[in-house]
Design a protein around this motif. Structure first.
Motif, PDB file in Angstrom:
ATOM      1  N   MET A 171       0.913  -1.242  -0.106  1.00 24.65           N
ATOM      2  CA  MET A 171       0.207  -0.004   0.077  1.00 24.65           C
ATOM      3  C   MET A 171       0.779   1.110   0.072  1.00 24.65           C
ATOM      4  O   MET A 171       1.993   1.304   0.490  1.00 24.65           O
ATOM      5  CB  MET A 171      -0.823  -0.021   1.421  1.00 24.65           C
ATOM      6  CG  MET A 171      -1.965   1.095   1.445  1.00 24.65           C
ATOM      7  SD  MET A 171      -2.842   0.824   2.576  1.00 24.65           S
ATOM      8  CE  MET A 171      -3.795   2.610   2.659  1.00 24.65           C
ATOM      9  N   THR A 172       0.441   2.278  -0.617  1.00 25.30           N
ATOM     10  CA  THR A 172       1.371   3.641  -0.868  1.00 25.30           C
ATOM     11  C   THR A 172       0.953   4.284   0.376  1.00 25.30           C
ATOM     12  O   THR A 172       0.119   4.484   0.972  1.00 25.30           O
ATOM     13  CB  THR A 172       0.667   4.440  -2.035  1.00 25.30           C
ATOM     14  OG1 THR A 172       0.712   3.677  -3.156  1.00 25.30           O
ATOM     15  CG2 THR A 172       1.580   5.665  -2.228  1.00 25.30           C
ATOM     16  N   GLU A 173       2.230   5.043   0.934  1.00 20.70           N
ATOM     17  CA  GLU A 173       2.263   5.734   2.279  1.00 20.70           C
ATOM     18  C   GLU A 173       1.318   6.982   1.876  1.00 20.70           C
ATOM     19  O   GLU A 173       1.648   7.553   0.707  1.00 20.70           O
ATOM     20  CB  GLU A 173       3.509   5.836   2.528  1.00 20.70           C
ATOM     21  CG  GLU A 173       3.641   7.004   3.771  1.00 20.70           C
ATOM     22  CD  GLU A 173       4.946   7.136   4.331  1.00 20.70           C
ATOM     23  OE1 GLU A 173       5.072   7.958   5.070  1.00 20.70           O
ATOM     24  OE2 GLU A 173       5.915   6.462   3.835  1.00 20.70           O
ATOM     25  N   MET A 174       0.434   7.334   2.872  1.00 19.99           N
ATOM     26  CA  MET A 174      -0.316   8.650   2.490  1.00 19.99           C
ATOM     27  C   MET A 174       0.567   9.826   3.219  1.00 19.99           C
ATOM     28  O   MET A 174       1.091   9.822   4.644  1.00 19.99           O
ATOM     29  CB  MET A 174      -1.528   8.606   3.149  1.00 19.99           C
ATOM     30  CG  MET A 174      -2.357   7.620   2.529  1.00 19.99           C
ATOM     31  SD  MET A 174      -2.815   7.774   0.799  1.00 19.99           S
ATOM     32  CE  MET A 174      -4.291   8.936   0.955  1.00 19.99           C
ATOM     33  N   VAL A 175       0.667  10.847   2.731  1.00 23.12           N
ATOM     34  CA  VAL A 175       1.485  12.201   3.209  1.00 23.12           C
ATOM     35  C   VAL A 175       0.660  13.250   3.203  1.00 23.12           C
ATOM     36  O   VAL A 175      -0.438  13.731   2.430  1.00 23.12           O
ATOM     37  CB  VAL A 175       2.522  12.563   2.086  1.00 23.12           C
ATOM     38  CG1 VAL A 175       3.455  13.569   2.553  1.00 23.12           C
ATOM     39  CG2 VAL A 175       3.288  11.369   1.977  1.00 23.12           C
ATOM     40  N   GLN A 176       0.820  13.944   4.423  1.00 24.13           N
ATOM     41  CA  GLN A 176      -0.079  15.260   4.698  1.00 24.13           C
ATOM     42  C   GLN A 176       0.428  16.446   3.768  1.00 24.13           C
ATOM     43  O   GLN A 176       1.519  16.700   3.542  1.00 24.13           O
ATOM     44  CB  GLN A 176       0.227  15.734   5.979  1.00 24.13           C
ATOM     45  CG  GLN A 176      -0.494  16.907   6.439  1.00 24.13           C
ATOM     46  CD  GLN A 176      -0.387  17.503   7.764  1.00 24.13           C
ATOM     47  OE1 GLN A 176      -0.447  16.574   8.697  1.00 24.13           O
ATOM     48  NE2 GLN A 176       0.063  18.653   7.928  1.00 24.13           N
ATOM     49  N   VAL A 177      -0.638  16.902   2.898  1.00 18.13           N
ATOM     50  CA  VAL A 177      -0.418  18.141   2.176  1.00 18.13           C
ATOM     51  C   VAL A 177      -1.025  19.290   2.710  1.00 18.13           C
ATOM     52  O   VAL A 177      -0.771  20.570   2.293  1.00 18.13           O
ATOM     53  CB  VAL A 177      -0.719  17.903   0.691  1.00 18.13           C
ATOM     54  CG1 VAL A 177      -0.176  16.758  -0.043  1.00 18.13           C
ATOM     55  CG2 VAL A 177      -2.337  17.788   0.712  1.00 18.13           C
ATOM     56  N   ALA A 178      -2.013  19.368   3.668  1.00 16.94           N
ATOM     57  CA  ALA A 178      -2.823  20.547   4.070  1.00 16.94           C
ATOM     58  C   ALA A 178      -3.525  20.081   5.498  1.00 16.94           C
ATOM     59  O   ALA A 178      -3.342  18.834   5.867  1.00 16.94           O
ATOM     60  CB  ALA A 178      -3.737  20.971   3.097  1.00 16.94           C
ATOM     61  N   VAL A 179      -3.586  21.358   6.057  1.00 14.46           N
ATOM     62  CA  VAL A 179      -4.418  20.954   7.484  1.00 14.46           C
ATOM     63  C   VAL A 179      -5.511  21.753   7.460  1.00 14.46           C
ATOM     64  O   VAL A 179      -5.716  23.079   7.049  1.00 14.46           O
ATOM     65  CB  VAL A 179      -3.743  21.498   8.661  1.00 14.46           C
ATOM     66  CG1 VAL A 179      -4.558  21.302   9.967  1.00 14.46           C
ATOM     67  CG2 VAL A 179      -2.422  20.443   8.816  1.00 14.46           C
ATOM     68  N   ALA A 180      -6.734  21.261   7.438  1.00  7.89           N
ATOM     69  CA  ALA A 180      -8.169  21.902   7.465  1.00  7.89           C
ATOM     70  C   ALA A 180      -8.718  22.393   8.698  1.00  7.89           C
ATOM     71  O   ALA A 180      -8.336  21.500   9.742  1.00  7.89           O
ATOM     72  CB  ALA A 180      -9.168  21.014   6.948  1.00  7.89           C
ATOM     73  N   GLY A 181      -9.069  23.510   8.845  1.00  9.28           N
ATOM     74  CA  GLY A 181      -9.629  23.985  10.272  1.00  9.28           C
ATOM     75  C   GLY A 181     -10.814  23.019  10.775  1.00  9.28           C
ATOM     76  O   GLY A 181     -11.328  23.211  11.892  1.00  9.28           O
ATOM     77  N   ASP A 182     -11.415  22.543   9.837  1.00  4.89           N
ATOM     78  CA  ASP A 182     -12.929  21.977  10.267  1.00  4.89           C
ATOM     79  C   ASP A 182     -13.427  20.887   9.183  1.00  4.89           C
ATOM     80  O   ASP A 182     -12.594  20.878   8.045  1.00  4.89           O
ATOM     81  CB  ASP A 182     -13.945  22.885  10.404  1.00  4.89           C
ATOM     82  CG  ASP A 182     -14.299  23.727   9.566  1.00  4.89           C
ATOM     83  OD1 ASP A 182     -14.175  23.390   8.048  1.00  4.89           O
ATOM     84  OD2 ASP A 182     -14.799  24.884   9.760  1.00  4.89           O
ATOM     85  N   VAL A 183     -14.414  20.100   9.352  1.00  4.32           N
ATOM     86  CA  VAL A 183     -14.906  19.059   8.136  1.00  4.32           C
ATOM     87  C   VAL A 183     -15.109  19.661   6.965  1.00  4.32           C
ATOM     88  O   VAL A 183     -14.931  19.253   5.961  1.00  4.32           O
ATOM     89  CB  VAL A 183     -15.999  18.411   8.946  1.00  4.32           C
ATOM     90  CG1 VAL A 183     -16.713  17.244   7.874  1.00  4.32           C
ATOM     91  CG2 VAL A 183     -15.335  17.571  10.012  1.00  4.32           C
ATOM     92  N   THR A 184     -15.894  21.013   7.205  1.00  3.47           N
ATOM     93  CA  THR A 184     -16.391  21.809   5.860  1.00  3.47           C
ATOM     94  C   THR A 184     -15.112  22.020   4.879  1.00  3.47           C
ATOM     95  O   THR A 184     -15.136  21.660   3.649  1.00  3.47           O
ATOM     96  CB  THR A 184     -17.034  22.825   6.244  1.00  3.47           C
ATOM     97  OG1 THR A 184     -18.289  22.502   7.069  1.00  3.47           O
ATOM     98  CG2 THR A 184     -17.588  23.475   4.785  1.00  3.47           C
ATOM     99  N   GLU A 185     -13.939  22.533   5.726  1.00  2.00           N
ATOM    100  CA  GLU A 185     -12.848  23.018   4.854  1.00  2.00           C
ATOM    101  C   GLU A 185     -12.134  21.782   4.530  1.00  2.00           C
ATOM    102  O   GLU A 185     -11.590  21.728   3.056  1.00  2.00           O
ATOM    103  CB  GLU A 185     -11.923  23.787   5.698  1.00  2.00           C
ATOM    104  CG  GLU A 185     -10.371  23.820   4.949  1.00  2.00           C
ATOM    105  CD  GLU A 185      -9.685  24.900   5.789  1.00  2.00           C
ATOM    106  OE1 GLU A 185      -8.654  25.416   5.320  1.00  2.00           O
ATOM    107  OE2 GLU A 185     -10.037  25.194   7.089  1.00  2.00           O
ATOM    108  N   GLY A 186     -12.216  20.556   5.274  1.00  2.00           N
ATOM    109  CA  GLY A 186     -11.539  19.410   4.470  1.00  2.00           C
ATOM    110  C   GLY A 186     -12.249  18.678   3.395  1.00  2.00           C
ATOM    111  O   GLY A 186     -11.631  18.134   2.430  1.00  2.00           O
TER     112      GLY A 186
END
Length: 69
Positions: free
Chosen positions: A1-16
Motif C-alpha cells: 500500500m502507498t504511504e499517505m502524506v499530509q499536504v494540508a491541514v483543514a480547520g474543520d470538516v467543511t474545509e477538509g
C-alpha cells in the motif's frame, strides 16, 4: 500500500471536504485524518501525488489576479 502524506491541514470538516473535492477533481485520491487540535483535519494523499496535490490546491484557492486599470 502507498504511504499517505499530509499536504494540508483543514480547520474543520467543511474545509477538509472542500479540499478533498479539489483533489478529486484533479484526479488525486485523498483522505482526512483527525489532528491533535479540536476540529482540525489532516488532508493526506499518496506519496507520489504530493506535488500535484499542492499545485491543485494552490490553483483552486488562490485569489484571482487583480485587474489592471
Amino acid at each position: 500500500m502507498t504511504e499517505m502524506v499530509q499536504v494540508a491541514v483543514a480547520g474543520d470538516v467543511t474545509e477538509g471536504e472542500e479540499l478533498q473535492a479539489i483533489l478529486t477533481a484533479a484526479g488525486i485520491d485523498s483522505e482526512l485524518m483527525p489532528e491533535d487540535e479540536a476540529d482540525a483535519l489532516s488532508v493526506r494523499v499518496p506519496e507520489g501525488s504530493v506535488e500535484a496535490a499542492k499545485d491543485a490546491i494552490e490553483a483552486m484557492t488562490e485569489p484571482d489576479d487583480p485587474i489592471a486599470d
